[in-house]
Design a protein around this motif. Sequence first.
Motif, PDB file in Angstrom:
ATOM      1  N   GLU A  99      -3.078  15.712   1.821  1.00 22.01           N
ATOM      2  CA  GLU A  99      -3.220  14.976   3.071  1.00 22.01           C
ATOM      3  C   GLU A  99      -3.890  13.628   2.821  1.00 22.01           C
ATOM      4  O   GLU A  99      -4.838  13.525   2.031  1.00 22.01           O
ATOM      5  N   ALA A 100      -3.391  12.591   3.510  1.00 15.59           N
ATOM      6  CA  ALA A 100      -4.014  11.271   3.417  1.00 15.59           C
ATOM      7  C   ALA A 100      -5.338  11.279   4.192  1.00 15.59           C
ATOM      8  O   ALA A 100      -5.446  11.948   5.227  1.00 15.59           O
ATOM      9  N   PRO A 101      -6.352  10.595   3.727  1.00 13.40           N
ATOM     10  CA  PRO A 101      -6.268   9.757   2.529  1.00 13.40           C
ATOM     11  C   PRO A 101      -6.623  10.486   1.226  1.00 13.40           C
ATOM     12  O   PRO A 101      -6.201  10.055   0.162  1.00 13.40           O
ATOM     13  N   PRO A 117       3.169   6.834  -1.361  1.00 12.21           N
ATOM     14  CA  PRO A 117       3.010   7.729  -0.202  1.00 12.21           C
ATOM     15  C   PRO A 117       3.787   9.035  -0.318  1.00 12.21           C
ATOM     16  O   PRO A 117       3.522   9.978   0.430  1.00 12.21           O
ATOM     17  N   LEU A 118       4.716   9.104  -1.261  1.00 11.50           N
ATOM     18  CA  LEU A 118       5.506  10.328  -1.429  1.00 11.50           C
ATOM     19  C   LEU A 118       4.665  11.496  -1.946  1.00 11.50           C
ATOM     20  O   LEU A 118       5.094  12.652  -1.866  1.00 11.50           O
ATOM     21  N   ILE A 119       3.477  11.243  -2.470  1.00  9.52           N
ATOM     22  CA  ILE A 119       2.654  12.349  -2.975  1.00  9.52           C
ATOM     23  C   ILE A 119       2.103  13.193  -1.829  1.00  9.52           C
ATOM     24  O   ILE A 119       1.750  14.362  -2.035  1.00  9.52           O
ATOM     25  N   LYS A 152     -10.100  24.167  -0.420  1.00  7.13           N
ATOM     26  CA  LYS A 152     -10.045  22.805   0.101  1.00  7.13           C
ATOM     27  C   LYS A 152     -10.773  21.898  -0.869  1.00  7.13           C
ATOM     28  O   LYS A 152     -11.876  22.221  -1.320  1.00  7.13           O
ATOM     29  N   GLY A 153     -10.135  20.783  -1.202  1.00  5.24           N
ATOM     30  CA  GLY A 153     -10.730  19.899  -2.189  1.00  5.24           C
ATOM     31  C   GLY A 153     -10.649  18.434  -1.817  1.00  5.24           C
ATOM     32  O   GLY A 153      -9.831  18.031  -0.992  1.00  5.24           O
ATOM     33  N   ALA A 154     -11.512  17.642  -2.454  1.00  7.72           N
ATOM     34  CA  ALA A 154     -11.523  16.189  -2.273  1.00  7.72           C
ATOM     35  C   ALA A 154     -10.826  15.540  -3.463  1.00  7.72           C
ATOM     36  O   ALA A 154     -11.132  15.846  -4.618  1.00  7.72           O
ATOM     37  N   LEU A 155      -9.913  14.666  -3.158  1.00  9.06           N
ATOM     38  CA  LEU A 155      -9.111  14.018  -4.195  1.00  9.06           C
ATOM     39  C   LEU A 155      -9.728  12.678  -4.576  1.00  9.06           C
ATOM     40  O   LEU A 155     -10.019  11.836  -3.721  1.00  9.06           O
ATOM     41  N   ASN A 156      -9.928  12.485  -5.865  1.00  6.26           N
ATOM     42  CA  ASN A 156     -10.447  11.225  -6.396  1.00  6.26           C
ATOM     43  C   ASN A 156      -9.439  10.639  -7.380  1.00  6.26           C
ATOM     44  O   ASN A 156      -8.945  11.339  -8.263  1.00  6.26           O
ATOM     45  N   VAL A 157      -9.143   9.363  -7.226  1.00  3.96           N
ATOM     46  CA  VAL A 157      -8.208   8.683  -8.120  1.00  3.96           C
ATOM     47  C   VAL A 157      -8.953   8.216  -9.366  1.00  3.96           C
ATOM     48  O   VAL A 157      -9.976   7.534  -9.271  1.00  3.96           O
TER      49      VAL A 157
END
Length: 242
Positions: A156-158, A116-118, A180-185
């Motif tokens: 921002e989460a999630p 969660p620190l990210i 603005k971007g969408a984060l994918n793991v």
Amino acid sequence: MASSSSLFSSIRGPDVPNSKTLVSNSKSYQRSFINVSFPLHSQSYQKKKQNKLRASASISMTEDIRTSPDDLVASILSKVTGTDRGVSLTKEGHKEVAEIAQKLREYCVEEPVKCPLIFGEWDVLYCSVPTSPGGGYRSTFGRLVFKTNEMIQVVEAPACVRNKVSFSLFGVIDGEVSLKGALNVLDEKWVQVIFEPPQLKVGGFNFTYGGESEVKLEISYVDEKIRLGKGSRGSLFVFLRR
């Protein structure tokens, strides 16, 4: 070759030069022999050896202290702060930053993408390739026209990432470009961010230009204060929590 007993029996305390008898003659021969068989200078040697061992231990402890996570974080911040995000650093300076970042990798949590620190607001404090964050706005010519005031990344989460570069056009007109971007793991350390076309604000004007863009970033270290990232092309980033 003579036996060990005959060899030992041929040695006498008085015959050994620079020796010191530590027990009286009334003691057993074996104990007397053991004590008188050490020269006088052995005590000095032992002291020197002990001092050397203590010094070595002291140096080792000092090195451990200097390479603790907190000290490494303080060291990397001291080297990148005030360098215009790496622009004014020398080649040797960039090398030193990379070496500290490599040491900090050893203290990274196992799966930083789940940490969660990210999340939070981060200042982009350094990049090994100064033109990487901000694109043309951070090129040699771009920095002359667009004086960078802030470079901020918000995670921002999630799964949302917002990048913003605020600047002064010729040092007179304030403006900013944001994405603005969408984060994918991708795995336990790597993430992919797909950004929408950037938005540019200059004075009273606000418009969108360009197309989508994509970046991949490895999270190599994160704590309450800083986050380190490495781009797919090898660029090193240092983020400082706001």
